[in-house]
Structures are given as C-alpha cells and as structure tokens.
Design a protein around this motif. Structure first.
Motif, short mmCIF file in Angstrom:
data_model
loop_
_atom_site.label_atom_id
_atom_site.label_comp_id
_atom_site.label_asym_id
_atom_site.label_seq_id
_atom_site.Cartn_x
_atom_site.Cartn_y
_atom_site.Cartn_z
N GLU A 110 134.63 39.57 57.15
CA GLU A 110 133.54 40.02 56.39
C GLU A 110 134.00 40.10 54.90
O GLU A 110 135.16 40.46 54.65
N PRO A 111 132.97 39.63 54.22
CA PRO A 111 131.61 39.20 54.29
C PRO A 111 131.51 37.93 55.28
O PRO A 111 132.47 37.18 54.97
N GLU A 112 130.53 37.63 56.01
CA GLU A 112 130.56 36.65 57.04
C GLU A 112 130.49 35.55 56.17
O GLU A 112 130.98 34.42 56.75
#
Length: 204
Positions: free
Chosen positions: A63-65
């Motif tokens: 994350e962030p993806e």
C-alpha cells in the motif's frame, strides 16, 4: 483467521524453496549492484565492516496499491499475490483497531488521532524472512539488534521455530512461540507520536 495465516505462511515457504535462479527474477539488486528495498535478496551492505544478518528476505510494498511493483511479486505459488493482498487487508483492519484502542488508552480527544496521522497515502510493506541453517550459528544473528522505524509491525512468527528476543532492562527475553498469533511490535513513529508512552523495543 487461522486459515489465512496458514495460507500466507505456506505461500512464503513455497517461494523460499524455489531454486535460486527462480528467486533471482525478483532481485533487489538493479544491474546486480544497486540496492533497492523491494524485491528478493539480503539487506543492504553499506560497508565492508558491517555485521551481516543471516537472512534471506522478500520485501514488497503493498500500500498504496497503485504503487505496487507487481513485477517483483512472485508468481509461484500462483496465488501468492492474492494471498498477500487478502492477508495484508486483514492486517490493516487489525492495525486500525489497535491505533483506535491506543488513542482511547491515552484519553485523547479524537480516537482517530493515530489513524489520521498516517495520512491518505500511508505505506504498508511486507517482509517475508527466511533464516537458512548456519554452520556457525553462534557467530551470527538472523537479524541483529534493532528497533523498527515503523508505526506498527505485525509479526507472524513460525509456529515451531523460535529465536525472537526482546531487550528489557538490559536482559534479552525469549518471545514464546504461540501458533496463529500476530505479535505487535511498537515502532519508533508511535513512540514519538505518543511522547514516549508507548515504547519501541529493541529486538533481535
């Protein structure tokens, strides 16, 4: 969930069992030399005098993806990516619940205090560690004494092999093996945000 934890453990073990040439497809060395945090290999060697850890690791940002480097995500076992995604989503819920409880414990005006400090682009990273047998184990650490620079570390330990120790009052204490348990390690950022109420422990 025990099934999900077992799945993550099995997937990581399957990866480390692969031939070295297969694992090198996900190397953390650019051009065989320049170190990057993500990928498979060892930790960074900064000087020839450095004490080295006896550990192979696979380090991935989840994350962030939209910042995932999928080319470094193993494709064996085939479902590795799905297992890792689902496991870290579940861990994210645990992390948020913990941060809410910690804010309540400090009697802060806003229960979301710690969660809000993370911001909208908070990083979540996964490290799968494998400690090969060593012919001279008395000379090495799997990971040398350190604190985590994170907010929180959620650690899923092996269900039969121990070794983790925490330093308290100058004494190294063995952390017991409890299968299907996530061990929470407070990171430096949380110690700072809580003004030292929560301590970031030295461990190895």
């Amino acid at each position: 969930e025990t099934t999900m934890m077992d799945g993550m453990m099995i997937a990581s073990r399957e990866f480390f069992k692969r031939p070295l040439e297969d694992k090198k497809r996900y190397t953390n060395l650019i051009g065989g030399e320049q170190f990057q945090f993500e990928g498979y290999g060892n930790d960074q060697v900064r000087s020839p005098d450095q004490i080295l850890d006896w550990s192979d690791r696979l380090y991935l940002k989840v994350e962030p993806e939209d910042e995932r480097r999928i080319a470094l995500w193993p494709t064996h076992p085939e479902n590795f990516g799905d297992i890792l995604h689902n496991f870290t989503k579940k861990c994210g819920g645990v992390k948020d619940d913990l941060l809410l409880a910690m804010a309540k414990l400090l009697k802060l005006d806003d229960d979301n205090y710690f969660v809000d400090q993370l911001g909208e682009k908070a990083e979540t990273n996964v490290r799968c560690s494998y400690y090969p047998e060593c012919p001279r184990p008395e000379l090495v650490f799997g990971l040398k004494p350190h604190c985590d620079g994170t907010v929180l570390t959620l650690l899923m330990v092996d269900d039969s092999v121990g070794g983790l120790q925490v330093l308290r009052d100058g004494v190294w204490w063995d952390v017991p093996i409890v299968p299907h348990t996530l061990l929470v390690i407070i990171g430096d950022q949380t110690e700072i945000m809580s003004n030292g109420f929560f301590k970031s422990p030295v461990h190895r």
